[in-house]
Write an enzyme that holds these catalytic residues in place. Structure first.
Site, PDB file in Angstrom:
ATOM      1  N   LYS A   1     -62.013  10.748  36.999  1.00  0.00           N
ATOM      2  CA  LYS A   1     -62.168  11.421  35.539  1.00  0.00           C
ATOM      3  C   LYS A   1     -60.861  10.903  34.723  1.00  0.00           C
ATOM      4  O   LYS A   1     -60.797  11.007  33.616  1.00  0.00           O
ATOM      5  CB  LYS A   1     -62.357  12.771  35.308  1.00  0.00           C
ATOM      6  CG  LYS A   1     -61.850  13.795  36.108  1.00  0.00           C
ATOM      7  CD  LYS A   1     -62.056  15.021  36.126  1.00  0.00           C
ATOM      8  CE  LYS A   1     -61.296  15.971  36.824  1.00  0.00           C
ATOM      9  NZ  LYS A   1     -62.021  17.545  37.198  1.00  0.00           N
ATOM     10  N   ARG A   2     -59.961  10.711  35.379  1.00  0.00           N
ATOM     11  CA  ARG A   2     -58.573  10.383  34.930  1.00  0.00           C
ATOM     12  C   ARG A   2     -58.730   8.863  34.384  1.00  0.00           C
ATOM     13  O   ARG A   2     -58.200   8.537  33.365  1.00  0.00           O
ATOM     14  CB  ARG A   2     -57.387  10.419  35.671  1.00  0.00           C
ATOM     15  CG  ARG A   2     -56.791  11.961  35.697  1.00  0.00           C
ATOM     16  CD  ARG A   2     -55.942  12.183  36.697  1.00  0.00           C
ATOM     17  NE  ARG A   2     -56.613  12.237  38.187  1.00  0.00           N
ATOM     18  CZ  ARG A   2     -57.531  13.102  38.630  1.00  0.00           C
ATOM     19  NH1 ARG A   2     -57.544  14.214  37.914  1.00  0.00           N
ATOM     20  NH2 ARG A   2     -57.812  13.143  39.932  1.00  0.00           N
TER      21      ARG A   2
END
Ligand code: GLU
Length: 470
Positions: A237-238
Site C-alpha cells: 500500500k505504500r
C-alpha cells in the site's frame, strides 16, 4: 465433492481495502456459493493501535460494490474477547500454555549471549508462573516432530516444530493475538475451509498446533498466491495503488474489476477472459488456483473495463457515469440533458476505458459556448485553410433538409469528392468547432444530438475567430 462449506473472509481493518483482499474475498465467496455453503464476514480488529472503524465501513461498502455479499456477520473480534480469554484459560489449565514475564530486551540479551537464533528461548516454559498483570501467555510448542499443513493449493508443506518459538497467545495487557483469536473464531464459526493469502502460510503450523491443543480438528487450508506489481514485488500500500476504492473512483465498473480479479491466480481451464458471475460459479474450484504470484496489471484491468462499459445500455451508462456527471457544473440532470445523453450513449460506450472519461465526451452538448482544448484550437488556427472550410461547411449544412447523422455524412463525403480533400481533413476543424476537442464521439452523431442551430452557430463562430488564408 465438498459438503456445504462454511468459509470466512477475515480482514483486519488496518487500511484502505486492498485489491488482494477483494480477490481473497471473491475466491471465498465463489467457493461457498458454488458448493451451496455459507460465507461469513469477520473483522479481525483486535489490534487497537492499527484499526480504524472507518476502514470497517470501507471494507463493507467495497464488498457490496463488488457484489460479494455475506451470509453472516460482520462479526467483530473486539466484541468476542471473552471467547479468546476462555480458550486461553483452557490451554493454560491443560498445561499447553504458560505465563511468561520476560521483557523483550532480556530475551534478546540472553539469546545473543547464548548464540541462539533470534526468537524466544523458552526461559519461562517450566517456571510455573501464575497469571499476573503484565505476564504474556505463551504456547508450549512440542520440541520434536513436525507439523504438516495439507494445503488445497500448495499441497503438503511440513514445518519442523523445533523451528517454531513458543509464541504468544495473549499479550501482557490481556489482548489476544492473531493466532489465538483466529483459531478460536474459526472453531466457533464452524469454518470448514480457510482460504486466505499465502503470507499466512508460515503461521499456519502454529494455528494447527493450537487446534490440536484444544482437541479440535483444523479446517482445510488453501493459501492463494500473492499479487505482485510489474517488478514482481508484492503489492504494497505504500508503493502501489492498491485500494479498491481508488479504482472505483477512477471509473472502473464493479463487474469488470470482479472479472479481472477472479482470473488472478485462478483459471477457468481455457483461455476465456470474460466470464459472467454464473459462469464463474459453475467453474470455480480451488484445484485450478495456481502457485505462482499473480501480476496485478491495471492496463489489463482497463481492457476488461472497456469491454464491460461497451455492454452497458444507454440507461446503465448514464447511471454508472452519474457521479462523474454530477461533479461537473454543466450537469443539471434535466430530462433534456438526460435524453441527449441517452442518444449519444451507444457511441460513447464503445470509445472509453473509464467511466470518468464520460463527461469530456458529452460536455460539448451542455455548454453554451464551446471550451476549446488548447491543442485542438492550435491545430485549427495553424492551418490556413480552416476558415474557408468552416465557412463552406456552414453553407453545406444549412442547405440540408434534415440534420441527421447520415445526411451530414453524405454531404461531407460529396464535398470531399468534389474538393479533392480527404474526409478526415474536412472533419478536423468541424469537430473542433462543435466539440472543442480533437477526439470524442463520432462527429456526425455528435452534430445530430447537438442540433442544427447550435452546430451552425458554432461553425460560424470559430470561422469568425480565424484569419483568412492568404
Ligand atoms: N486478518 C488476516 C488479514 O487480514 C486474515 C487472516 C485469515 O484470513 O486467516 O490478513
Amino acid at each position: 465433492m465438498y459438503e456445504a462449506p462454511r468459509v470466512r473472509f477475515a480482514p483486519s481493518p488496518t487500511g484502505y481495502f486492498h485489491v488482494g483482499g477483494a480477490r481473497t474475498a471473491l475466491f471465498n465467496w465463489l467457493f461457498a456459493k458454488r458448493f451451496g455453503g455459507v460465507f461469513v464476514l469477520r473483522i479481525e480488529d483486535t489490534d487497537e493501535a492499527r484499526n480504524r472503524p472507518e476502514w470497517i465501513d470501507g471494507i463493507c461498502s467495497a464488498l457490496k460494490w463488488l457484489e460479494i455479499t455475506w451470509d453472516e456477520g460482520p462479526y467483530l473480534q473486539s466484541e468476542r474477547l471473552d471467547l479468546y480469554t476462555r480458550a486461553a484459560q483452557s490451554l493454560f489449565d491443560a498445561g499447553k500454555a504458560y505465563y511468561c514475564d520476560c521483557q523483550r530486551s532480556e530475551i534478546d540479551e540472553r539469546v545473543k549471549t547464548a548464540g541462539l537464533p533470534p526468537g524466544y528461548d523458552g526461559f519461562c516454559r517450566d517456571r510455573g508462573l501464575e497469571v499476573a498483570p503484565g505476564r504474556a501467555l505463551r504456547f508450549k510448542v512440542p520440541k520434536d516432530g513436525e507439523t504438516v499443513v495439507d494445503d488445497l493449493v500448495r499441497g503438503k508443506v511440513a514445518f519442523d516444530n523445533g523451528t517454531i518459538d513458543d509464541f504468544v497467545l495473549v499479550k501482557g495487557n490481556g489482548a489476544p493475538l492473531f493466532v489465538l483469536a483466529n483459531v478460536v473464531d474459526d472453531l466457533d464459526m464452524r469454518i470448514t475451509h480457510v482460504i486466505r493469502a499465502e503470507e499466512h502460510l508460515p503461521t499456519t503450523p502454529k494455528a494447527i498446533l493450537v487446534y490440536e491443543a484444544l482437541g479440535q480438528k483444523a479446517p482445510q487450508f488453501a493459501h492463494v498466491p500473492v499479487l505482485v506489481n510489474e517488478k514482481r514485488q508484492k503489492l504494497s500500500k505504500r508503493r502501489d495503488r492498491v485500494a479498491v476504492e481508488d479504482y472505483k473512483e477512477m471509473g472502473f465498473l464493479p463487474e469488470a474489476m470482479e472479472n479481472y480479479l477472479v482470473l488472478l491466480g485462478w483459471s477457468p481451464g481455457d483461455d476465456r477472459e470474460f466470464l459472467t458471475r454464473n459462469e464463474e460459479l459453475e467453474l470455480f474450484s480451488l484445484d485450478r488456483v495456481g502457485h505462482s504470484p499473480s501480476f496485478f496489471d491495471v492496463t489489463k484491468m482497463l481492457h476488461f473495463n472497456k469491454h464491460y462499459i461497451s455492454l452497458l445500455s444507454p440507461e446503465d451508462l448514464l447511471q454508472a457515469a452519474m457521479p462523474y456527471l454530477e461533479a461537473r457544473d454543466f450537469w443539471n440532470g434535466s430530462s433534456d440533458q438526460r435524453s441527449s445523453f441517452l442518444k449519444l450513449a451507444p457511441e460513447i460506450c464503445t470509445r472509453i476505458g473509464l467511466l470518468s472519461e464520460v463527461p469530456s465526451m458529452v460536455d460539448f452538448i451542455y455548454q453554451d459556448h464551446v471550451k476549446f482544448d488548447e491543442g485542438a484550437f492550435g491545430s485549427v488556427t495553424s492551418d490556413s485553410s480552416s476558415k474557408r472550410l468552416l465557412e463552406r461547411s456552414v453553407e453545406i449544412f444549412s442547405s440540408l433538409d434534415y440534420f441527421g447523422r447520415e445526411e451530414l455524412e453524405a454531404a461531407c463525403r460529396a464535398w470531399a469528392e468534389e474538393s479533392g480533400l480527404s474526409l478526415r481533413k474536412l472533419q478536423v476543424p468541424i469537430r473542433v468547432a462543435i466539440t472543442g476537442k480533437k477526439i470524442g464521439p463520432p462527429l456526425f452523431s455528435a452534430m445530430e444530438v447537438l442540433g442544427s442551430e447550435a452546430c451552425l452557430s458554432r461553425l460560424a463562430e470559430l470561422a469568425s475567430m480565424l484569419t483568412e488564408a492568404v
